[in-house]
Design an enzyme around this catalytic site. Structure first.
Site, PDB file in Angstrom:
ATOM      1  N   ASN A  31      49.108  54.971  40.498  1.00 45.23           N
ATOM      2  CA  ASN A  31      49.016  54.726  41.941  1.00 45.23           C
ATOM      3  C   ASN A  31      50.281  55.220  42.664  1.00 45.23           C
ATOM      4  O   ASN A  31      50.543  54.839  43.798  1.00 45.23           O
ATOM      5  CB  ASN A  31      48.822  53.239  42.224  1.00 45.23           C
ATOM      6  CG  ASN A  31      47.546  52.724  41.598  1.00 45.23           C
ATOM      7  OD1 ASN A  31      46.501  53.343  41.720  1.00 45.23           O
ATOM      8  ND2 ASN A  31      47.633  51.591  40.921  1.00 45.23           N
ATOM      9  N   HIS A  50      39.985  42.792  45.298  1.00 45.11           N
ATOM     10  CA  HIS A  50      40.819  42.817  44.083  1.00 45.11           C
ATOM     11  C   HIS A  50      40.962  41.435  43.428  1.00 45.11           C
ATOM     12  O   HIS A  50      40.909  40.414  44.109  1.00 45.11           O
ATOM     13  CB  HIS A  50      42.204  43.319  44.519  1.00 45.11           C
ATOM     14  CG  HIS A  50      43.147  43.658  43.415  1.00 45.11           C
ATOM     15  ND1 HIS A  50      44.174  42.815  43.045  1.00 45.11           N
ATOM     16  CD2 HIS A  50      43.226  44.744  42.603  1.00 45.11           C
ATOM     17  CE1 HIS A  50      44.866  43.380  42.073  1.00 45.11           C
ATOM     18  NE2 HIS A  50      44.309  44.548  41.789  1.00 45.11           N
ATOM     19  N   GLU A  80      40.023  44.490  51.610  1.00 44.53           N
ATOM     20  CA  GLU A  80      40.973  45.556  51.331  1.00 44.53           C
ATOM     21  C   GLU A  80      40.778  46.606  52.408  1.00 44.53           C
ATOM     22  O   GLU A  80      39.699  46.721  52.985  1.00 44.53           O
ATOM     23  CB  GLU A  80      40.712  46.164  49.939  1.00 44.53           C
ATOM     24  CG  GLU A  80      41.103  45.227  48.824  1.00 44.53           C
ATOM     25  CD  GLU A  80      40.808  45.776  47.439  1.00 44.53           C
ATOM     26  OE1 GLU A  80      40.931  46.995  47.224  1.00 44.53           O
ATOM     27  OE2 GLU A  80      40.445  44.979  46.571  1.00 44.53           O
ATOM     28  N   SER A 126      40.345  49.573  46.068  1.00 46.43           N
ATOM     29  CA  SER A 126      41.141  50.087  44.956  1.00 46.43           C
ATOM     30  C   SER A 126      40.313  50.799  43.902  1.00 46.43           C
ATOM     31  O   SER A 126      40.816  51.695  43.231  1.00 46.43           O
ATOM     32  CB  SER A 126      41.932  48.958  44.311  1.00 46.43           C
ATOM     33  OG  SER A 126      41.063  47.982  43.789  1.00 46.43           O
ATOM     34  N   ASP A 168      44.377  43.722  53.008  1.00 45.40           N
ATOM     35  CA  ASP A 168      45.198  44.166  51.883  1.00 45.40           C
ATOM     36  C   ASP A 168      45.281  45.700  51.923  1.00 45.40           C
ATOM     37  O   ASP A 168      44.296  46.394  51.677  1.00 45.40           O
ATOM     38  CB  ASP A 168      44.540  43.659  50.590  1.00 45.40           C
ATOM     39  CG  ASP A 168      45.282  44.077  49.327  1.00 45.40           C
ATOM     40  OD1 ASP A 168      45.970  45.108  49.357  1.00 45.40           O
ATOM     41  OD2 ASP A 168      45.144  43.362  48.317  1.00 45.40           O
ATOM     42  N   HIS A 227      46.450  50.201  48.907  1.00 46.56           N
ATOM     43  CA  HIS A 227      46.188  51.625  48.689  1.00 46.56           C
ATOM     44  C   HIS A 227      46.158  52.422  49.993  1.00 46.56           C
ATOM     45  O   HIS A 227      45.555  53.493  50.062  1.00 46.56           O
ATOM     46  CB  HIS A 227      44.881  51.812  47.923  1.00 46.56           C
ATOM     47  CG  HIS A 227      44.932  51.189  46.567  1.00 46.56           C
ATOM     48  ND1 HIS A 227      45.418  51.848  45.462  1.00 46.56           N
ATOM     49  CD2 HIS A 227      44.608  49.937  46.159  1.00 46.56           C
ATOM     50  CE1 HIS A 227      45.376  51.034  44.420  1.00 46.56           C
ATOM     51  NE2 HIS A 227      44.886  49.869  44.808  1.00 46.56           N
ATOM     52  N   LYS A 277      53.079  51.002  44.738  1.00 43.29           N
ATOM     53  CA  LYS A 277      52.138  52.117  44.642  1.00 43.29           C
ATOM     54  C   LYS A 277      52.725  53.344  45.332  1.00 43.29           C
ATOM     55  O   LYS A 277      53.591  53.968  44.759  1.00 43.29           O
ATOM     56  CB  LYS A 277      50.785  51.655  45.157  1.00 43.29           C
ATOM     57  CG  LYS A 277      50.206  50.651  44.140  1.00 43.29           C
ATOM     58  CD  LYS A 277      48.982  49.917  44.512  1.00 43.29           C
ATOM     59  CE  LYS A 277      48.596  49.029  43.317  1.00 43.29           C
ATOM     60  NZ  LYS A 277      47.653  47.971  43.643  1.00 43.29           N
TER      61      LYS A 277
HETATM   62  C1  PLP Z   1      47.495  46.678  42.984  1.00 48.58           C
HETATM   63  C2  PLP Z   1      46.863  45.784  43.954  1.00 48.58           C
HETATM   64  C3  PLP Z   1      47.414  44.538  44.248  1.00 48.58           C
HETATM   65  C4  PLP Z   1      48.584  44.002  43.485  1.00 48.58           C
HETATM   66  O1  PLP Z   1      49.757  44.628  43.870  1.00 48.58           O
HETATM   67  P1  PLP Z   1      50.977  44.688  42.841  1.00 48.58           P
HETATM   68  O2  PLP Z   1      52.140  45.005  43.703  1.00 48.58           O
HETATM   69  O3  PLP Z   1      50.651  45.719  41.838  1.00 48.58           O
HETATM   70  O4  PLP Z   1      51.075  43.320  42.226  1.00 48.58           O
HETATM   71  C5  PLP Z   1      46.836  43.793  45.248  1.00 48.58           C
HETATM   72  N1  PLP Z   1      45.747  44.227  45.907  1.00 48.58           N
HETATM   73  C6  PLP Z   1      45.168  45.405  45.628  1.00 48.58           C
HETATM   74  C7  PLP Z   1      43.968  45.834  46.397  1.00 48.58           C
HETATM   75  C8  PLP Z   1      45.696  46.216  44.635  1.00 48.58           C
HETATM   76  O5  PLP Z   1      45.111  47.362  44.318  1.00 48.58           O
END
Ligand code: PLP
Length: 369
Positions: A32, A118, A166, A170, A195, A198, A226
Site C-alpha cells: 500500500n 475493513h 471507507e 480497500s 475512513d 486508501h 500507506k
Molecule cells: C489498512 C487499513 C486500516 C488500518 O490502518 P493501519 O494504519 O494499517 O493500522 C484501516 N482502515 C482501512 C480501510 C485500511 O485499509
C-alpha cells in the site's frame, strides 16, 4: 489438540495464513506504499533526524510523558493540509478505528456500516456495544430506508446515528458516493465517519483525500502507513472533537505514543505529498492505473487497487504462487478478509513501478487469467 485441529481445518479450506520470506528483487504488486515514499531518501532522513533528536521510542502515552514537539508540528501541518480545524494523531489506522468508534458510539447509538468495511471498523463497532446495521455495499437507497425506519421507531429519546464508510474500499478499490452520504447524514442528523486509509496521498488536490470539506458532523481518518510510507494515523475534525477524542478514545489514552522516527518520516512525507514532486508521483501512479485499465478490462479504474476475482480460496493461492515463481508478488486475499466465494488477487500499483515492470506484470497476468 485444539490449536492443531484449528490450524488443520484452516489448511484444508485453503485459508491458512503464513508470513512469506520474500526473495530480493521481487516485483511487489501488493504493497500500500502507493507513492513509494517508504523508500524516499527524504522520508528516511526524516526518521533518522527525529530519532537522533528525540530517541528511539516515546516512553509513554502522549497524555503522560510521550508527547514531543514533532507530534504537535505534524498535527499542525496535517490540519493546514486538510483545511480542517484540528487533527489528532493515532498510533495506526487500526488504533484509530477501535478507539474512535467506541468513543462516538455506545449502547444508545445505532451504527450504519457498509458491508465491505475493513476489519478494524468492524472491531471498533463491536467494542462500542452499539447496535450495528450493515447496509449493502454503497447502496444509498437501502441506507436511507434504514435511517428513515430508525427515525420513525426512535420517537422520543432518539438514539444517535453514526454512518461509517471507507472512502476508497480497500479490497474492491471502488469509491464510496461521498456526496450522497453527506446529504443523507445531514438529512437524518447522523454523524459521518469516513475512513480514508486508501485515499490520502493519492486523491484530491495536493493529495488531501476525497473529503475536502470537513463540517461539524463529519470526521475523517487517514493512515500514515500507506501512501505516506511511514506509520501512524490521524483523525481530522473539529477542535471540540479533538478534545473529546483525547479524553474518550481508549487506544489514544492507553497506548505508548508513536516513535519519533515515524513522526519525522510522516512530516517529510507530507511535505513531498504537497509539493510538485508529490504531484508528479500522483501523475505517474494514475498513468499506470490507466494502462492497467486499458489492458485488463476489469471494469474498474477508480483507484490503484485492482481486484481480480478467482472465487475459490485455493485457486487464488495457486495463482499467487505461480506468479511468485516468475518473481511477481501479488497476495491472494481470502475469507475472512473478503466474503466467502470472493477470493481474489488484490493488485496494487505504486508510483515506483516502471513502465517495464508493468509490462512484465501484464504478460504474466495474461497467463493466469
Ligand atoms: C489498512 C487499513 C486500516 C488500518 O490502518 P493501519 O494504519 O494499517 O493500522 C484501516 N482502515 C482501512 C480501510 C485500511 O485499509
Amino acid at each position: 489438540m485444539f490449536f492443531e485441529d484449528e490450524l488443520h481445518s484452516l489448511k484444508v479450506q485453503g485459508l491458512l495464513r503464513e508470513i512469506k520470506k520474500l526473495p530480493k528483487g521481487i516485483l511487489n504488486f501488493c504493497s500500500n506504499d502507493y507513492l513509494g515514499l517508504s523508500q524516499h531518501p527524504k522520508v528516511i532522513e526524516g526518521a533518522i533526524q527525529a530519532s537522533k533528536k528525540y530517541g528511539a521510542g516515546s516512553g509513554a502515552a502522549r497524555l503522560v510523558s510521550g508527547n514531543n514537539p514533532l507530534m504537535e508540528e505534524l498535527e499542525q501541518c496535517l490540519t493546514q493540509w486538510k483545511k480542517t480545524e484540528a487533527v489528532l494523531l493515532f498510533n495506526s489506522g487500526y488504533h484509530a478505528n477501535i478507539g474512535v468508534i467506541p468513543a462516538l458510539a455506545d449502547e444508545n447509538t445505532i451504527i450504519f456500516s457498509d458491508e465491505l468495511n475493513h476489519a478494524s471498523i468492524i472491531d471498533g463497532c463491536r467494542l462500542s456495544r452499539a447496535k450495528v446495521q450493515v447496509y449493502p455495499h454503497n447502496d444509498m437507497d437501502h441506507l436511507e430506508k434504514q435511517l428513515a425506519a430508525h427515525r420513525q421507531s426512535a420517537a422520543s429519546c432518539e438514539p444517535r446515528a453514526l454512518i461509517i464508510t471507507e472512502s476508497v474500499f480497500s479490497m474492491e478499490g471502488d469509491l464510496a458516493p461521498l456526496d450522497d452520504l453527506k446529504k443523507i447524514a445531514e438529512k437524518y442528523e447522523a454523524l459521518l465517519y469516513i475512513d480514508e486509509a486508501h485515499a490520502v496521498g493519492m486523491f484530491g488536490e495536493k493529495g488531501r483525500g476525497r473529503v475536502c470539506h470537513i463540517s461539524e458532523n463529519i470526521l475523517t481518518m487517514g493512515t500514515l502507513g500507506k501512501a505516506f510510507g511511514s506509520y501512524g494515523a490521524f483523525i481530522a475534525g473539529s477542535q471540540v472533537m479533538k478534545k473529546y477524542l483525547l479524553n474518550k478514545a481508549r487506544s489514544f489514552i492507553f497506548a505508548t505514543a508513536l516513535p519519533p522516527a515515524s513522526v519525522g518520516a510522516s512530516l517529510a512525507a507530507l511535505k513531498i505529498i504537497q509539493s510538485r514532486e508529490g504531484e508528479k508521483l500522483r501523475e505517474e501512479l494514475w498513468s499506470s492505473v490507466d494502462v492497467l485499465n486499458q489492458e485488463l478490462n476489469l471494469c474498474q479504474g477508480d483507484s490503484p487497487i485492482f481486484s481480480i476475482r478467482m472465487g475459490d480460496a485455493k485457486k487464488t493461492m495457486q495463482a499467487s504462487t505461480k506468479l511468485l515463481r516468475n518473481n511477481i508478488y501479488i497476495q491472494g486475499i481470502r475469507p475472512p478478509t473478503v466474503p466467502a466465494g470472493t477470493s481474489r488477487l488484490r493488485l496494487t500499483l505504486s508510483a515506483r513501478h516502471t513502465v517495464r515492470e508493468i509490462k512484465k506484470l501484464l504478460e504474466n497476468l495474461k497467463n493466469i487469467l
